[in-house]
Design a protein around this motif. Structure first.
Motif, PDB file in Angstrom:
ATOM      1  N   ARG A 331      33.952  50.911  43.305  1.00  0.00           N
ATOM      2  CA  ARG A 331      35.296  50.061  44.072  1.00  0.00           C
ATOM      3  C   ARG A 331      36.070  49.369  43.167  1.00  0.00           C
ATOM      4  O   ARG A 331      36.732  48.811  43.403  1.00  0.00           O
ATOM      5  N   HIS A 332      35.401  49.048  41.579  1.00  0.00           N
ATOM      6  CA  HIS A 332      36.431  47.979  41.045  1.00  0.00           C
ATOM      7  C   HIS A 332      37.716  48.481  40.800  1.00  0.00           C
ATOM      8  O   HIS A 332      38.913  47.917  40.747  1.00  0.00           O
ATOM      9  N   ASP A 335      40.360  48.126  43.360  1.00  0.00           N
ATOM     10  CA  ASP A 335      40.074  46.315  43.356  1.00  0.00           C
ATOM     11  C   ASP A 335      41.855  45.764  42.601  1.00  0.00           C
ATOM     12  O   ASP A 335      42.539  46.494  41.664  1.00  0.00           O
ATOM     13  N   ASP A 337      43.082  43.324  42.143  1.00  0.00           N
ATOM     14  CA  ASP A 337      42.989  42.225  41.054  1.00  0.00           C
ATOM     15  C   ASP A 337      43.923  42.016  39.630  1.00  0.00           C
ATOM     16  O   ASP A 337      43.334  42.988  38.547  1.00  0.00           O
TER      17      ASP A 337
ATOM     18  N   SER B 509      45.449  51.835  45.964  1.00  0.00           N
ATOM     19  CA  SER B 509      45.166  52.127  47.521  1.00  0.00           C
ATOM     20  C   SER B 509      45.582  52.896  48.566  1.00  0.00           C
ATOM     21  O   SER B 509      45.454  53.671  48.048  1.00  0.00           O
ATOM     22  N   ALA B 557      47.476  42.912  48.724  1.00  0.00           N
ATOM     23  CA  ALA B 557      47.450  42.680  47.280  1.00  0.00           C
ATOM     24  C   ALA B 557      47.536  41.670  46.229  1.00  0.00           C
ATOM     25  O   ALA B 557      47.065  40.951  45.695  1.00  0.00           O
ATOM     26  N   SER B 560      45.576  39.000  48.304  1.00  0.00           N
ATOM     27  CA  SER B 560      43.878  38.690  47.839  1.00  0.00           C
ATOM     28  C   SER B 560      44.704  38.254  45.940  1.00  0.00           C
ATOM     29  O   SER B 560      43.580  37.186  45.947  1.00  0.00           O
ATOM     30  N   ASN B 561      45.106  38.252  44.963  1.00  0.00           N
ATOM     31  CA  ASN B 561      45.267  37.957  43.919  1.00  0.00           C
ATOM     32  C   ASN B 561      45.776  36.005  43.930  1.00  0.00           C
ATOM     33  O   ASN B 561      45.309  34.943  43.691  1.00  0.00           O
TER      34      ASN B 561
END
Lengths: 345, 796
Positions: A331-332, A335, A337, B509, B557, B560-561
């Motif tokens: 899942r990373h 992500d 982030d 994504s 995205a 969320s950051n």
């Protein structure tokens, strides 16, 4: 010194020059700035200076003394000019260094960095794998992610009862008139059939791309993942070639001392089929699936299986990225982030 | 598939009991071993005993006092179970015995009477689930009565191991203990037991008629009478449990046991409720039937059923009927073991959404040769475990399959594998796997009926290769004649690295979005991006539609950051969107999307950390230059989800290929983002389109003329109009023009603005004099005034 003093008398002129010669050096040395020095230079060698006045009065001096007097004036001028220029250079150096000193800043304050982004790790891995095969004489192509049942299954010799065809495994789309005809490709293998339909042999091809399965997202599964497909078709390709090429790939990708082994497996579109395992991190693990192209696939795309043989392989880019970079949760990779993305340098 | 080593060894005598070695053998044959596990018993000191007497406890109603012979002594043991009487053979934990790893049994007094140990149940020993109380060994392990005092584990398999093997879908013949035993026998070249099991029996009372022998080439029915339904003995239940099959009752367990053993599903009907006349036929359209799971189902003409004179009693190969189901009172069964045509089973099970272990096996193809064996094996188990007697049998085999015969030339083996084998060697390998082989130079091979996967020479070559050993085939590194990386691929890489160079991080994504994601973009109802292709069987609603735009993924995205206080986020994605089109497949163009938001805290040097529309248009400028896109322009646009006054369409070759700009503040807010967010979405195909080789140009070595012009224009005039006019009028000599000031306010009248431009004009072949430049300058001013309706304010 009185600039208006009468210098018409040579003797007098000599005295004045002598006085200048005696006094001026100290004054030059005392000049504190380039500006001060410039003013002083005007006084000493400028139009109103004794030197200039003395030169102008040479004409009125007795002819027999003119040469000596002229030389004397010149000597003083040269001497004093040299002193001035020396002093000027010194003063300029000081002033330049003072100006730089005034310009000093804290260079440890954060700079204006043109920040660099990253390409995604999965993309990097796919590119790298493609490059390894390109260096071995392959070309690359990509195909549609939404596929027909024909290219995803039938052309690849999947029997009608194959479990992967089930709605529990494959994502189908509501598109067109025929139900269960349009789907999200479950592997990059449909490009084998598409490419062979459009190109005559020989074929040396890799196909990176996104694929889909009906798996919920968890540490080891994702409904979206990525594969690199490979296909080599020529008049004399053997299982030995498959082993040699894929073993070479494994060593390029994971390191020159990596060990590989091939064990039998099953894919509808290859016969014989195999999995290549590599010995890494203290254990054997599956790296990719492969096999000799099933003659049924050659027939489906209009190749004559009597004339050509070939091998095909497929591997998961996401999994390879995880193996190589110590990522334990799939899942990373999905992500966004920034703290994760920044690691993909 | 799971099975125990002990079970396997009923059919072969493995030369090793090292599980790792056996796992390697299976793997080299192509049967992936997911894992193996030794069956460890977590008790010790438990012996076999025989209950001699059972009497009441004087001070307690719920327990009894027993005398148990444990071989060398007789122990008084108090027991709370009531499922036995004197004479029962039982496991006894003597004082000092340890159960469940760390629970030591001691002598202890219960209401005044000393109990010298404990009679054990299956759950106390952790070897099964209790049915009625303590474990009574008499029927489970008949030899136990002769072994009083011996260690109880002597009855259980020694050092048994459970293997978990994944069988590939092409090998239905290996979905059984016997099937894998056959493979291992071939590998080790050892004897495989012949399960020859032709039980006797005259004609069955029930007759069988097959109407469609394509759908049902063979049907065996075996009758067993006089059974008592109850639990199976422990050894049956233990093997089933180890194989991952839950024990139910002796009748069901017998069927499952035989299936795990020989791979062939069977079904038991209660003879009392099954008519004497069974027919295999197509269902009538709309014919109703209630299946075992108590669901009434509407059948169709394409469904094959087993029926008696009155009604359907089973859907062929899929599920039995509730009417004839075996229950606690059943005394006789009719065991069906048939061969059903795989596509028919698949069609029906799919249509009804009824998938069972049996249907999965029939779909892949079982061995028609095994029908009689399977039925008889179930009968045999029922005789042992349910007290039954074997009665009549019916075996209708109207359509025995014609064995497949394949000719295999040795040259073909060499062509595919790259090794040269003598025909005797290849033939021997096939013989070991149970193929019939004749012929010399080329082999004539007859395929057993259990191998639906072997059709062609290639299939035989695989068999030869896997027994020969893939490791024994030498590798050869050979290079191809492919044309390397196509330009579009390498330009995609350039595109990605340009974006990364601009500080954007690439994200991956998912390709699907939810309908709510499109709502969150606040697109108008008629926006084409709203027409997404739906997924028929999505895992989650949020993944129900194929994305028509990359923006939802980018917005989420970014959001969320920022929610995690990770600010200054610049992201991009290159990926496909999916749009309805004219062809069989939807249009699937590649797009580039980007987003930037939350510039973070102000910087020490006063530079602005935030993003606005000019950062977005700047990304386009960078892309146009880096990707060498000629002749592009930006045109103001009002398009959701962008800010109506701060977004531009990108026009290339007269076609809009994307939008860049600020996201509408309401859309940003809906994603939980404060402040300006910039984004863009552009057709990647245009960016990465192949380029013609470009021509080199020698730069001018002559000095330029540099001057400024300032125009006063209506505020609504686009700067692009002004620049275009300059370019058109510049006779190709305008090398550079830079807008260095845009001003509104005094002394410029309201509704007007001033734009000041710095121009560099240079000729390729000469030094431009003031006289040369004057007419150019004049032409430019004239052109700008004409195009914009503005006027020259001044020049330097």
């Amino acid at each position: 010194m009185d600039p208006t003093a009468n210098l018409s008398e040579p003797m007098e002129t000599r005295e004045i020059l002598e006085q200048l010669r005696t006094e001026a050096p100290a004054r030059i040395e005392q000049a504190g700035t380039v500006e001060e020095l410039s003013d002083l230079a005007v006084e000493i060698t400028g139009k109103q200076s004794p030197i200039a006045v003395g030169r102008r009065s040479l004409g009125s001096a007795p002819p027999d003394q003119r040469r000596d007097l002229g030389r004397a004036i010149n000597d003083v001028a040269v001497e004093l000019n040299a002193l001035i220029e020396t002093r000027r250079a010194a003063l300029e150096a000081v002033e330049a260094s003072q100006a730089l000193e005034a310009d000093r800043v804290d260079v440890t304050l954060p700079g204006r960095v043109p920040e660099r982004g990253t390409t995604h790790l999965i993309q990097q891995v796919m590119d790298e794998i493609v490059d390894i095969f390109v260096a071995m004489g392959y070309t690359a192509a990509t195909g549609p992610e939404v596929e027909t049942e024909f290219y995803n299954f039938t052309a690849l010799n999947f029997p009608i009862a194959h479990p992967t065809r089930l709605e529990s495994d494959t994502l189908y789309l509501d598109y067109g008139d025929v139900p269960e005809n349009i789907l999200l490709r479950t592997h990059t293998s449909p490009m084998q059939a598409r490419y062979m339909e459009q190109h005559e042999p020989p074929v040396y091809l890799v196909v990176p791309g996104r694929v889909f399965r009906r798996d919920p997202l968890d540490p080891t599964h994702s409904p979206v993942f990525h594969q690199i497909e490979g296909l080599a078709v020529d008049t004399d390709i053997t299982f030995g070639d498959l082993k040699g090429v894929l073993d070479h790939f494994a060593r390029e990708f994971l390191g020159p001392y990596i060990e590989t082994k091939f064990i039998p497996h099953h894919f509808p579109f290859t016969e014989p089929s195999a999995e290549m395992h590599v010995y890494a991190n203290g254990r054997w693990m599956e790296l990719l699936g492969c096999g000799m192209v099933n003659p049924a696939v050659f027939e489906a795309v209009g190749y004559n299986p009597e004339e050509v043989t070939g091998f095909a392989f497929g591997m998961g880019a996401d999994r390879l990225a995880m193996v190589r970079h110590g990522i334990t949760d799939l899942r990373h990779l999905f992500d966004p982030d920034r703290r994760i993305l920044e690691q993909y340098r | 598939m799971k099975f125990t080593l002990d079970w396997m060894n009923e059919f072969i005598d493995l030369p090793t009991n090292d599980p790792e070695e056996i796992a390697e053998a299976l793997e080299s044959l192509g049967h992936e071993v997911e894992g193996w596990e030794r069956i460890e018993h977590r008790f010790e000191g438990v012996v076999i005993g025989k209950v001699l007497e059972v009497g009441p406890h004087p001070n307690a109603d719920k327990v009894r006092v027993t005398k148990v012979d444990v071989g060398d002594e007789v122990l008084d043991i108090i027991c709370g179970a009531w499922n036995f009487e004197a004479g029962a053979v039982v496991p006894v934990a003597k004082p000092g015995a340890v159960l469940q790893g760390d629970f030591t049994i001691t002598q202890r007094k219960i209401r005044g009477i000393t109990s010298n140990g404990m009679i054990c149940s299956e759950s106390e020993l952790e070897i099964g689930e209790d049915e009625a109380g303590i474990m009574v060994l008499d029927s489970d392990y008949p030899s136990a009565a002769e072994a009083l005092g011996r260690d109880f584990t002597d009855l259980l398999p020694d050092n048994d191991v459970v293997f978990d093997v994944t069988i590939t879908p092409n090998r239905p013949d290996c979905m059984s203990v016997y099937g894998l035993a056959r493979e291992l026998a071939a590998f080790y070249q050892i004897q495989l037991a012949n399960p020859d099991l032709e039980l006797p029996g005259g004609d069955a009372e029930t007759s069988v008629t097959i109407v469609d022998d394509v759908a049902c080439p063979r049907f065996v029915g075996r009758e067993v009478t006089g059974i008592t339904v109850g639990p199976s003995p422990h050894r049956i239940r233990a093997r089933l449990t180890a194989a991952g099959v839950r024990p139910i009752s002796n009748v069901v367990d017998a069927s499952n046991y035989a299936m795990m053993e020989f791979g062939h599903p069977t079904h038991a009907f209660d003879t009392d409720r099954l008519g004497n006349f069974v027919v295999i036929r197509h269902a009538d359209d709309g014919e109703p039937m209630t299946t075992l799971d108590d669901v009434e189902r509407q059948l169709q003409g394409s469904d094959i059923i087993v029926a008696d004179a009155e009604r359907p009693v089973a859907i062929a190969g899929v599920m039995g009927g509730a009417d004839t189901e075996v229950n606690d009172g059943t005394t006789g069964v009719f065991i069906e073991a048939a061969y059903w045509n795989p596509p028919g089973v698949l069609l029906t099970s799919k249509r009804l959404g009824l998938r069972s272990e049996a249907s999965a096996r029939f779909e892949r193809g079982v061995d028609p040769g095994f029908c009689r064996l399977a039925a008889d094996r179930v009968a045999q188990i029922l005789v042992e475990t349910a007290g039954g007697s074997v009665a009549g049998v019916v075996d209708e085999y109207p359509a025995p399959p014609t064995p497949r015969v394949i000719e295999l030339h040795m040259s073909e083996i060499e062509r595919v594998l790259g090794i040269r084998l003598a025909s005797a060697e290849a033939g021997a390998l096939l013989l070991r796997l149970g193929f019939d082989v004749t012929g010399d130079d080329s082999l004539v091979v007859t395929v057993p009926t259990r191998r639906p996967d072997v059709f062609r020479p290639a299939d035989l070559i695989e068999e030869i290769a896997r027994l020969y050993g893939f490791d024994n085939i030498p590798g050869r590194l050979r290079f191809g004649s492919g044309m390397g990386l196509p330009e579009s691929e390498s330009r995609l890489r350039t595109l990605r690295s340009v974006m990364a160079g601009a500080g954007y991080h690439e994200i991956f994504s998912f390709s699907f979005i939810g309908a709510a994601d499109l709502d969150a973009l606040q697109l108008p109802a008629d926006d084409s991006a709203r027409i997404g292709i739906t997924v028929v069987n999505p895992l989650r609603d949020e993944e129900g539609v194929m994305r028509t735009t990359l923006l939802p993924g980018l917005l989420k995205a970014a959001s969320s950051n920022l929610a995690k206080r990770v600010d200054d986020v610049r992201l991009f994605e290159v990926g496909k969107v999916f749009l309805p089109g004219e062809d069989e497949l939807p249009d699937q163009p590649d797009r580039l999307g980007f987003i930037a938001a939350g510039g973070g805290a102000p910087r020490w040097d006063g530079t602005d950390p935030g993003y606005d529309v000019y950062d977005a248009t700047g990304v386009w400028g960078l892309l146009a230059s880096a990707m060498a896109v000629e002749g592009s322009e930006l045109r103001a646009t009002e398009r959701a989800p962008f800010h109506p006054g701060r977004a531009a369409e990108v026009i290339v070759g007269g076609r809009a290929i994307g939008v860049v700009g600020e996201i509408h503040p309401a859309v940003a807010a809906a994603h939980g983002i404060d402040g300006r967010v910039i984004a863009g979405e552009i057709d990647a195909d245009v960016l990465v389109a192949a380029r013609e080789p470009w021509r080199f140009e020698v730069p001018s070595s002559y000095p330029p003329q540099v001057f400024d012009l300032a125009f006063e224009l209506d505020s609504s005039v686009a700067a692009s109009t002004l620049l275009a006019a300059i370019d058109a009028a510049g006779e190709g000599l305008v090398e550079k023009r830079t807008i260095f000031d845009v001003y509104e306010g005094d002394p410029i009248p309201k509704g007007r603005k001033s734009i000041a431009i710095n121009l560099t004009v240079r000729a390729p072949d000469r030094t431009l004099s003031d006289e040369d430049v004057a007419p150019i300058r004049k032409a430019i001013v004239k052109a700008v005034e004409a195009a914009t309706g503005g006027m020259l304010r001044g020049s330097v």
